[in-house]
Scaffold this motif. Sequence first.
Motif, mmCIF file in Angstrom:
data_model
loop_
_atom_site.group_PDB
_atom_site.id
_atom_site.type_symbol
_atom_site.label_atom_id
_atom_site.label_comp_id
_atom_site.label_asym_id
_atom_site.label_seq_id
_atom_site.Cartn_x
_atom_site.Cartn_y
_atom_site.Cartn_z
ATOM 1 N N THR A 99 0.825 -1.210 0.000
ATOM 2 C CA THR A 99 0.000 0.000 0.000
ATOM 3 C C THR A 99 0.857 1.256 0.000
ATOM 4 O O THR A 99 0.526 2.253 -0.659
ATOM 5 C CB THR A 99 -0.944 0.001 1.213
ATOM 6 O OG1 THR A 99 -1.726 -1.197 1.193
ATOM 7 C CG2 THR A 99 -1.874 1.203 1.193
ATOM 8 N N PHE A 102 2.068 1.638 -3.486
ATOM 9 C CA PHE A 102 0.893 2.073 -4.246
ATOM 10 C C PHE A 102 0.669 3.583 -4.078
ATOM 11 O O PHE A 102 0.474 4.321 -5.053
ATOM 12 C CB PHE A 102 -0.308 1.263 -3.740
ATOM 13 C CG PHE A 102 -1.661 1.811 -4.089
ATOM 14 C CD1 PHE A 102 -2.284 1.471 -5.275
ATOM 15 C CD2 PHE A 102 -2.342 2.648 -3.203
ATOM 16 C CE1 PHE A 102 -3.551 1.954 -5.582
ATOM 17 C CE2 PHE A 102 -3.605 3.131 -3.506
ATOM 18 C CZ PHE A 102 -4.204 2.787 -4.700
ATOM 19 N N LEU A 103 0.732 4.057 -2.831
ATOM 20 C CA LEU A 103 0.510 5.484 -2.559
ATOM 21 C C LEU A 103 1.641 6.342 -3.130
ATOM 22 O O LEU A 103 1.399 7.450 -3.628
ATOM 23 C CB LEU A 103 0.386 5.708 -1.052
ATOM 24 C CG LEU A 103 -0.896 5.153 -0.408
ATOM 25 C CD1 LEU A 103 -0.810 5.264 1.116
ATOM 26 C CD2 LEU A 103 -2.126 5.880 -0.927
ATOM 27 N N ARG A 106 1.099 6.639 -6.838
ATOM 28 C CA ARG A 106 -0.029 7.535 -7.099
ATOM 29 C C ARG A 106 0.372 8.993 -6.884
ATOM 30 O O ARG A 106 0.049 9.868 -7.697
ATOM 31 C CB ARG A 106 -1.204 7.168 -6.191
ATOM 32 C CG ARG A 106 -2.367 8.147 -6.260
ATOM 33 C CD ARG A 106 -3.611 7.574 -5.630
ATOM 34 N NE ARG A 106 -4.142 6.486 -6.433
ATOM 35 C CZ ARG A 106 -5.246 5.800 -6.121
ATOM 36 N NH1 ARG A 106 -5.910 6.081 -5.013
ATOM 37 N NH2 ARG A 106 -5.691 4.846 -6.912
ATOM 38 N N ASN A 151 1.801 -3.284 -7.520
ATOM 39 C CA ASN A 151 1.670 -2.153 -6.596
ATOM 40 C C ASN A 151 1.769 -0.825 -7.325
ATOM 41 O O ASN A 151 0.959 0.086 -7.136
ATOM 42 C CB ASN A 151 2.763 -2.217 -5.524
ATOM 43 C CG ASN A 151 2.724 -3.506 -4.727
ATOM 44 O OD1 ASN A 151 1.681 -4.142 -4.618
ATOM 45 N ND2 ASN A 151 3.861 -3.894 -4.180
ATOM 46 N N GLY A 155 -1.350 1.967 -8.568
ATOM 47 C CA GLY A 155 -1.295 3.338 -8.069
ATOM 48 C C GLY A 155 -1.669 4.364 -9.117
ATOM 49 O O GLY A 155 -2.039 5.497 -8.793
ATOM 50 N N LYS A 160 -9.631 2.804 -4.942
ATOM 51 C CA LYS A 160 -9.500 3.415 -3.622
ATOM 52 C C LYS A 160 -8.420 2.709 -2.799
ATOM 53 O O LYS A 160 -8.241 1.497 -2.918
ATOM 54 C CB LYS A 160 -10.832 3.369 -2.885
ATOM 55 C CG LYS A 160 -11.920 4.223 -3.541
ATOM 56 C CD LYS A 160 -13.238 4.136 -2.772
ATOM 57 C CE LYS A 160 -14.307 5.012 -3.429
ATOM 58 N NZ LYS A 160 -15.609 4.924 -2.723
ATOM 59 N N THR A 161 -7.756 3.479 -1.919
ATOM 60 C CA THR A 161 -6.654 2.933 -1.132
ATOM 61 C C THR A 161 -7.119 1.807 -0.218
ATOM 62 O O THR A 161 -6.473 0.757 -0.131
ATOM 63 C CB THR A 161 -6.001 4.048 -0.294
ATOM 64 O OG1 THR A 161 -5.569 5.097 -1.166
ATOM 65 C CG2 THR A 161 -4.808 3.506 0.482
ATOM 66 N N ARG A 162 -8.241 2.000 0.458
ATOM 67 C CA ARG A 162 -8.705 0.951 1.375
ATOM 68 C C ARG A 162 -9.085 -0.312 0.604
ATOM 69 O O ARG A 162 -8.878 -1.434 1.083
ATOM 70 C CB ARG A 162 -9.877 1.463 2.219
ATOM 71 C CG ARG A 162 -11.127 1.855 1.466
ATOM 72 C CD ARG A 162 -12.251 2.236 2.438
ATOM 73 N NE ARG A 162 -13.466 2.663 1.750
ATOM 74 C CZ ARG A 162 -13.719 3.895 1.379
ATOM 75 N NH1 ARG A 162 -12.819 4.857 1.621
ATOM 76 N NH2 ARG A 162 -14.848 4.197 0.763
ATOM 77 N N TYR A 165 -5.920 -2.102 -0.214
ATOM 78 C CA TYR A 165 -5.313 -2.774 0.936
ATOM 79 C C TYR A 165 -6.018 -4.097 1.233
ATOM 80 O O TYR A 165 -5.381 -5.146 1.306
ATOM 81 C CB TYR A 165 -5.350 -1.877 2.183
ATOM 82 C CG TYR A 165 -4.800 -2.593 3.400
ATOM 83 C CD1 TYR A 165 -3.432 -2.590 3.656
ATOM 84 C CD2 TYR A 165 -5.642 -3.297 4.259
ATOM 85 C CE1 TYR A 165 -2.908 -3.274 4.749
ATOM 86 C CE2 TYR A 165 -5.133 -3.989 5.350
ATOM 87 C CZ TYR A 165 -3.772 -3.970 5.590
ATOM 88 O OH TYR A 165 -3.252 -4.655 6.657
#
Length: 716
Positions: A99, A102-103, A106, A151, A155, A160-162, A165
Amino acid sequence: MNTSKVILLLVIAALVSAFFAFDLQHYLTLDSLKAQQAGIDQYRQAHPLLAAALYAALYIAVTALSLPGAAILTLAGGAVFGVLWGTLIVSFASSIGATLAFLAARFLLRDWVKAKFSTRLQAIDDGVNRNGAFYLFTLRLVPLFPFFMINLTMGLTPIKTRTFYWVSQIGMLAGTVVYVNAGTQLAKIDSLSGILSPALLGSFALLGVFPLGAKKMLEFIQQRKVYAGWTKPARFDNNLLVIGAGSGGLVSAYIAAAVKAKVTLIEKHKMGGDCLNTGCVPSKALIRSAKLLSHIKRAKEFGIDQAETTFDFATVMERVQQVIKTVAPHDSIERYTELGVEVIEGSAKIVSPWAVEVTTADGVKTITSHAIIIAAGARPFVPPIPGLDKIDYLTSDNIWNLRELPKRLLVLGGGPIGCELTQTFARLGSQVTQVEMAPRIMVREDADVSEIVQARFQAEGVAVKVNHTAKEFIVENGEHILLAETDGQIVRISFDKVLISIGRAANVQGYGVEELGIALSARKTLETNPFQQTNYPNIFAVGDVAGPYQFTHTAAHQAWYAAVNALFGHFKKFRTDYSVIPWSTFTDPEVARVGLNELDAQAQNIAYEVSTYGIDDLDRAIADGEAHGFVKVLTVPGKDKILGVTIVGEHAGDLLAEFVLAMKHGIGLNKILGTIHIYPTMAEANKYAAGVWKRNHAPQRVLMWLGHYHAWRRGT
């Protein structure tokens, strides 16, 4: 790039550089793990919580920075912490690290990628918004792609991030258990004989079998999901049922009958589909008549002082219908019945994944089939231009009903169909105006191709108006007028008949697609996977209704894969091969292409070299009075491997076949150059194009020394 992004990028770069500079990857190897296993285990026993925290932090760092070694760390988790705790720690650490990666992707890249590739990303974003969670779950469960690549790539999507995850944690759990379990067995190796222990061999066998098992499980889950609520028949009337008797449907039915499957072909209109009745066959017949007229007008070029002719347009159009009738037996009910196909004239409606309701003049009946192939074709797209519905417009479907030549014909569209009919009607005597909103006609081809074709159109009296956008159709005092916008101004174009030729729309309504929930693509075609399957695995789609190419020959090509996969896919499925797709636009000069052109190569950032031979220098073309056009070959830099070919000239579509064969079977330009071509023929242009490539890659230093050698032999 703002300051925050720069700082984050520098931090990541520094950490990754330090990892490799200090050779830290040396510690993330199987040998290193075995060498330090005892010490690590002692530390864990003395400090269990701290050991778990340090291990989790290391795992998070490695995955967040996309460093190599995650697989070894997973094995280490099993070796040090056992199956239960190892799985728990790795599951959370891997998901957190993924995550973070991924972030980071992004934050650093999403805005830039979206700004640069917004149009292309739209379809991907739409797909992720619809099925992103399941798509990610599939990638996680079946480890065919590198962990870090998933990953970073996700991104760049709007997921959505959640969601990322929790789907990652669930999707990776099965693989995590397999790897951690293998790690526990690895810890038990005390000697070389331990390598052959059944438990260890079983664990690593599970690693190899896992991707295949996960893939099968996913297929099972997908099928259960899509077939939920439907009752599968215990027995079937057919092995295969085909909807639509165009090119794709005919080939599908033929293949099924050839392998002795029971197959039914349903057609509600005419056998042969668009190609026979309103497309390829009638257009080529009309083009041929128009070309004869153009040759008569060019009589002086061939040494004939005077040649004149008169003709009746209605008679020409009747010849077109006669050609259709002559070709029709190839696609007839009688022929396919003899081949073993049950042909039904009627309307089909899919009422379940395995049943089709057929309405004929005799009534309604339902046929069950193990598999269904949809070959429903497409229709001319009619744009919602104000006023168009108030006039009697023409399309490529109904233009063949004309028996009176339009004095002034307006053609809306500069694609292949629009261009072919523009030139044809101009040669038949209409005053033709072609309107295209793009900067040039035939916009999918290279600019030099468009220039040659447009120049010929204009020389033959066609008024080509590019950068013109149709805004409204009006009628004033009985006069039909198009209001078009160009350079911010409205211009008026008068006409007697208008041909709408700006593309085709897939037929996806009226036969159960909506009711069944068969998925559509962003292009509003039936969405298919590489095996031509829709979201219902036993329902396939081919031809114009599926895309991505709208050619008769590609429909037939897809039909082979669809029929074979429908009948034998439980043994092995075959991916449709789109690597070498040729096509031709039958203007004069003809335009034929296979593979990449320069526009495609530049858009895809593919390096290439160009070798161009001008057909104006070809002996046969000169003798035939057709000395114009070129053969353009794109190759891999420094090699003779063909990336794509564009031919402009007489019989370009026929000439292209040699390059199609070469690309399909990996034949390079050197072998084409070494092949004897009959003199004098148009086909020699292909050899001469290969010769251009050869001259451009001649070994200059070797040739220089050869010059010295021959001079020495002469005694000079």
